[in-house]
Design a protein around this motif. Structure first.
Motif, mmCIF file in Angstrom:
data_model
loop_
_atom_site.group_PDB
_atom_site.id
_atom_site.type_symbol
_atom_site.label_atom_id
_atom_site.label_comp_id
_atom_site.label_asym_id
_atom_site.label_seq_id
_atom_site.Cartn_x
_atom_site.Cartn_y
_atom_site.Cartn_z
ATOM 1 N N GLU A 16 9.487 11.041 -5.724
ATOM 2 C CA GLU A 16 8.521 10.791 -4.657
ATOM 3 C C GLU A 16 7.174 10.366 -5.245
ATOM 4 O OE1 GLU A 16 10.317 13.988 -1.376
ATOM 5 O OE2 GLU A 16 8.898 14.637 -2.917
ATOM 6 N N ALA A 17 6.795 10.968 -6.372
ATOM 7 C CA ALA A 17 5.555 10.575 -7.036
ATOM 8 C C ALA A 17 5.629 9.123 -7.495
ATOM 9 C CB ALA A 17 5.285 11.502 -8.224
ATOM 10 N N ALA A 18 6.791 8.704 -7.986
ATOM 11 C CA ALA A 18 6.961 7.308 -8.401
ATOM 12 C C ALA A 18 6.768 6.357 -7.225
ATOM 13 C CB ALA A 18 8.341 7.112 -9.028
ATOM 14 N N ARG A 19 7.203 6.781 -6.053
ATOM 15 C CA ARG A 19 7.023 5.917 -4.878
ATOM 16 C C ARG A 19 5.555 5.820 -4.464
ATOM 17 N NH1 ARG A 19 12.024 8.079 -3.728
ATOM 18 N NH2 ARG A 19 11.395 9.605 -2.171
ATOM 19 N N GLY B 230 0.819 -1.202 0.000
ATOM 20 C CA GLY B 230 0.000 0.000 0.000
ATOM 21 C C GLY B 230 0.853 1.251 0.000
ATOM 22 N N THR B 231 0.286 2.334 -0.505
ATOM 23 C CA THR B 231 0.959 3.630 -0.481
ATOM 24 C C THR B 231 -0.075 4.705 -0.140
ATOM 25 O OG1 THR B 231 0.588 4.154 -2.829
ATOM 26 C CG2 THR B 231 2.597 2.920 -2.278
ATOM 27 N N PRO B 232 0.362 5.857 0.353
ATOM 28 C CA PRO B 232 -0.589 6.909 0.747
ATOM 29 C C PRO B 232 -1.111 7.712 -0.443
ATOM 30 C CG PRO B 232 1.632 7.595 1.258
ATOM 31 C CD PRO B 232 1.737 6.186 0.768
ATOM 32 N N GLN B 233 -1.889 7.057 -1.297
ATOM 33 C CA GLN B 233 -2.480 7.715 -2.457
ATOM 34 C C GLN B 233 -3.895 7.165 -2.672
ATOM 35 O OE1 GLN B 233 -1.949 8.146 -7.333
ATOM 36 N NE2 GLN B 233 -0.731 6.667 -6.214
ATOM 37 N N VAL B 234 -4.872 8.058 -2.771
ATOM 38 C CA VAL B 234 -6.233 7.647 -3.109
ATOM 39 C C VAL B 234 -6.300 7.524 -4.625
ATOM 40 C CG1 VAL B 234 -8.678 8.246 -3.018
ATOM 41 C CG2 VAL B 234 -7.193 8.834 -1.112
ATOM 42 N N GLN C 62 3.348 5.371 -6.474
ATOM 43 C CA GLN C 62 2.877 4.293 -7.337
ATOM 44 C C GLN C 62 3.521 2.953 -6.958
ATOM 45 O OE1 GLN C 62 0.265 4.838 -8.756
ATOM 46 N NE2 GLN C 62 0.423 5.741 -10.786
ATOM 47 N N GLY C 63 4.265 2.934 -5.860
ATOM 48 C CA GLY C 63 4.863 1.682 -5.402
ATOM 49 C C GLY C 63 6.170 1.337 -6.065
ATOM 50 N N LEU C 64 6.743 2.254 -6.823
ATOM 51 C CA LEU C 64 8.049 2.015 -7.433
ATOM 52 C C LEU C 64 9.129 2.348 -6.407
ATOM 53 C CD1 LEU C 64 7.189 3.591 -10.885
ATOM 54 C CD2 LEU C 64 7.440 1.152 -10.370
ATOM 55 N N GLY C 65 10.128 1.501 -6.313
ATOM 56 C CA GLY C 65 11.086 1.596 -5.220
ATOM 57 C C GLY C 65 11.991 2.799 -5.276
ATOM 58 N N ARG C 66 12.732 2.988 -4.216
ATOM 59 C CA ARG C 66 13.631 4.142 -4.129
ATOM 60 C C ARG C 66 14.793 4.030 -5.091
ATOM 61 N NH1 ARG C 66 12.692 7.411 0.706
ATOM 62 N NH2 ARG C 66 10.718 6.676 1.519
ATOM 63 N N ASP C 67 14.990 2.866 -5.698
ATOM 64 C CA ASP C 67 16.034 2.723 -6.705
ATOM 65 C C ASP C 67 15.510 3.008 -8.119
ATOM 66 O OD1 ASP C 67 14.389 0.528 -6.745
ATOM 67 O OD2 ASP C 67 15.992 -0.936 -7.054
ATOM 68 N N PHE C 68 14.208 3.291 -8.231
ATOM 69 C CA PHE C 68 13.661 3.624 -9.549
ATOM 70 C C PHE C 68 14.194 4.989 -9.971
ATOM 71 C CE2 PHE C 68 10.684 5.377 -12.558
ATOM 72 C CZ PHE C 68 10.368 4.296 -13.365
ATOM 73 N N SER C 69 14.531 5.132 -11.246
ATOM 74 C CA SER C 69 15.100 6.394 -11.723
ATOM 75 C C SER C 69 14.528 6.753 -13.086
ATOM 76 C CB SER C 69 16.624 6.297 -11.818
ATOM 77 O OG SER C 69 17.007 5.297 -12.756
ATOM 78 N N PHE C 70 14.484 8.041 -13.356
ATOM 79 C CA PHE C 70 14.098 8.545 -14.669
ATOM 80 C C PHE C 70 15.365 8.898 -15.444
ATOM 81 C CE2 PHE C 70 10.505 9.556 -11.879
ATOM 82 C CZ PHE C 70 9.451 9.031 -12.613
ATOM 83 N N PRO C 71 15.317 8.856 -16.768
ATOM 84 C CA PRO C 71 16.487 9.279 -17.547
ATOM 85 C C PRO C 71 16.937 10.670 -17.137
ATOM 86 C CG PRO C 71 14.886 8.201 -18.981
ATOM 87 C CD PRO C 71 14.221 8.350 -17.636
ATOM 88 N N SER C 72 18.227 10.849 -17.008
ATOM 89 C CA SER C 72 18.761 12.101 -16.464
ATOM 90 C C SER C 72 18.397 13.310 -17.325
ATOM 91 C CB SER C 72 20.284 11.999 -16.325
ATOM 92 O OG SER C 72 20.882 11.703 -17.584
ATOM 93 N N TRP D 93 6.360 9.295 4.954
ATOM 94 C CA TRP D 93 6.896 7.952 4.742
ATOM 95 C C TRP D 93 7.349 7.705 3.309
ATOM 96 C CZ3 TRP D 93 2.482 4.906 7.649
ATOM 97 C CH2 TRP D 93 2.546 5.225 9.019
ATOM 98 N N ILE D 94 6.923 8.549 2.383
ATOM 99 C CA ILE D 94 7.399 8.380 1.002
ATOM 100 C C ILE D 94 8.265 9.557 0.556
ATOM 101 C CG2 ILE D 94 5.429 6.933 0.358
ATOM 102 C CD1 ILE D 94 5.609 10.291 -1.218
ATOM 103 N N LEU D 95 8.455 10.551 1.427
ATOM 104 C CA LEU D 95 9.206 11.739 1.046
ATOM 105 C C LEU D 95 10.689 11.587 1.329
ATOM 106 C CD1 LEU D 95 6.843 14.568 2.368
ATOM 107 C CD2 LEU D 95 6.953 13.579 0.058
ATOM 108 N N ASP D 96 11.491 12.275 0.539
ATOM 109 C CA ASP D 96 12.928 12.345 0.771
ATOM 110 C C ASP D 96 13.253 13.445 1.760
ATOM 111 O OD1 ASP D 96 13.868 10.308 -0.990
ATOM 112 O OD2 ASP D 96 13.503 11.631 -2.693
#
Length: 479
Positions: free
Chosen positions: A391-394, A170-174, A396-406, A216-219
């Motif tokens: 943080e938005a990716a998290r 679960g994540t804190p998103q409705v 959606q349940g994507l882990g902290r190692d998920f990255s976008f192209p630089s 809990w999902i913020l940096d």
């Protein structure tokens, strides 16, 4: 390898995260957006891939032939996932359903199912797909899957990640989304009206969504590269500060309610009204007006106007100096409206805010509104900044190692996340569907998913981290 899956309309990989979590091997990806394909490849496709793997950019070109049946997907696909385009059904679009060209992309899925016969299908769309305006489309989709030999339920399965325990993804998103799950059946297929929905027997871990904390999902702000790019503008800061000055000065108009007391403090005592606050109607000239003076307005608007006039009448001593100040004159028209949905909070700086054409909307800082593809980025009052793409990716349940192209712009990253599938919600419905239909599925497929679920392994790879001092649950929600 335990099972093979194809990921259609793949976005940035929400379904991939859920299925690879159970040991699935991805053999086919289709995503028309080139930037989303790059993000998907960067996170999921590096390293060894099966020899028959294919990356497709346009599913319509992969399912076209003289008979409209052949596809370029590899053989022996066990699972097919598809977050097929939601715009034809979304409230934010024109809701043209299958009359719109994007709506017809469901038929590409149907052609693939007819040709490749995956054992299990997992589709996702917006909640509005099962709304009254799209009853016909829903019935067509279910009837088509049934005709193709899939055991499906005509009763919608709807789930939001904020209802799922953080330990289960679960994540804190409705984010209410409709999931359509089907199992390929040999022989007679049950009537969809008699098939129970996937979550009919779901017994989630006890969890109160009000226990979510967005932190809990913020940096940590100190760890955010280019933090200043996410700060509120001086203009936004001025709007919020001005409105908050009024909130602080308004009287305690609600009586003490012991039932709402938390730690001895009545959180409802200073609660703002739930109707939109329209400051343009906070003028002495309106005090003598009544319902007949707004007869030309639609009933809903007339009701809000009258409530605002009454609100001004009761709080005129505080509002009038605020309303006639020079700072008020600097507010744009869309910022002279406040939608207070933060219940018993007492300051805008303690809320999550959106700057919308309809005004400033404020919500409690427990869980976020649904991420959307258009840029309505949540503003975190306590941080005085917007949520970052990572943080938005998290959410959606994507882990902290998920990255976008630089090189990718943040606007593209926000859009990709808003179009995505929440990993924890997809995993939850997948597990419950497999529990129900395990005897109809290949043993290797069923056990791969259920063994992982029974081991209490979180599919979201640490997207939610609960501090040690919290008494709500485990300190790290990782895979």
């Amino acid at each position: 390898m335990t099972f093979r899956f194809a990921d259609l309309f793949a976005g940035i990989g929400g379904f991939h995260a859920a299925l690879s979590h159970a040991g699935g091997e991805c053999v086919y990806v289709s995503e028309i957006d080139a930037k989303a394909r790059r993000a998907y490849s960067q996170n999921w496709l590096e390293g060894a891939l099966p020899g028959d793997f294919k990356l497709n950019g346009d599913i319509t070109k992969a399912t076209t032939s003289n008979e409209g049946l052949d596809t370029d997907l590899p053989d022996d696909i066990d699972v097919l996932t598809a977050g097929f385009p939601c715009q034809p059904f979304s409230k934010s679009g024109f809701q043209r359903g299958m009359e719109e060209i994007r709506g017809t992309l469901f038929w590409d899925i149907a052609r693939i199912l007819k040709d490749r016969r995956p054992k299990l299908i997992l589709l996702e769309n917006v909640r509005n797909l099962v709304g009254p305006q799209h009853k016909h489309e829903w019935e067509v989709i279910i009837a088509t899957l049934h005709r193709l030999g899939y055991k499906v339920s005509s009763t919608p399965t709807v789930l939001s990640p904020h209802l799922i325990h953080p330990a289960d993804g679960g994540t804190p998103q409705v984010r209410d989304r409709v999931f359509i799950l089907g199992t390929l059946v040999q022989g007679r297929v049950d009537d969809p009206a008699l098939v129970p929905p996937t979550l009919a027997d779901w017994q989630p871990k006890a969890w109160d969504p009000q226990d979510w904390r967005i932190d809990w999902i913020l940096d940590d702000d100190r760890e955010i590269e280019n933090l200043e790019a996410y700060r509120m503008s001086e203009e936004q800061h001025r709007w919020v500060s001005f409105w908050d000055s009024l909130i602080q000065d308004l009287p305690w108009w609600k009586p003490v309610n012991v039932a709402r007391a938390v730690d001895g403090v009545d959180r409802g005592a200073r609660r703002l009204p739930g109707f939109p606050l329209w400051a343009e109607y906070w003028r002495d000239a309106y005090l003598s007006l009544g319902e007949e003076d707004f007869a030309d307005d639609p009933p809903w608007k007339r009701s809000f106007i009258l409530k605002n006039i009454d609100f001004y009448r009761k709080n005129r001593a505080v509002i009038r100096p605020w309303r006639t100040s020079s700072d008020y004159a600097l507010l744009p028209m869309s910022r002279r409206k406040l939608e207070w949905q933060a219940q018993w909070e007492t300051s805008l700086w303690d809320t999550i805010m959106h700057f919308r054409p309809s005004g400033i909307r404020a919500k409690r800082a427990t869980y976020f509104p649904a991420l959307v593809a258009i840029n309505q980025t949540s503003v975190i009052g306590s941080r005085k900044r917007v949520i970052t793409p990572h943080e938005a990716a998290r959410l959606q349940g994507l882990g902290r190692d998920f990255s976008f192209p630089s090189e990718q712009r943040d606007s593209d990253s926000y859009r990709q996340v808003g179009n995505g599938v929440c990993v924890g919600a997809a995993w939850t419905v997948l597990v419950e569907h497999v529990r129900r239909d395990e005897e109809l599925l290949p043993p290797s497929l069923g056990r791969a998913i259920l063994d992982r679920a029974d081991a209490n392994c979180n599919p979201s790879r640490g997207s939610v981290v609960i501090p040690e001092e919290s008494e709500t649950g485990p300190t790290a929600m990782s895979a």
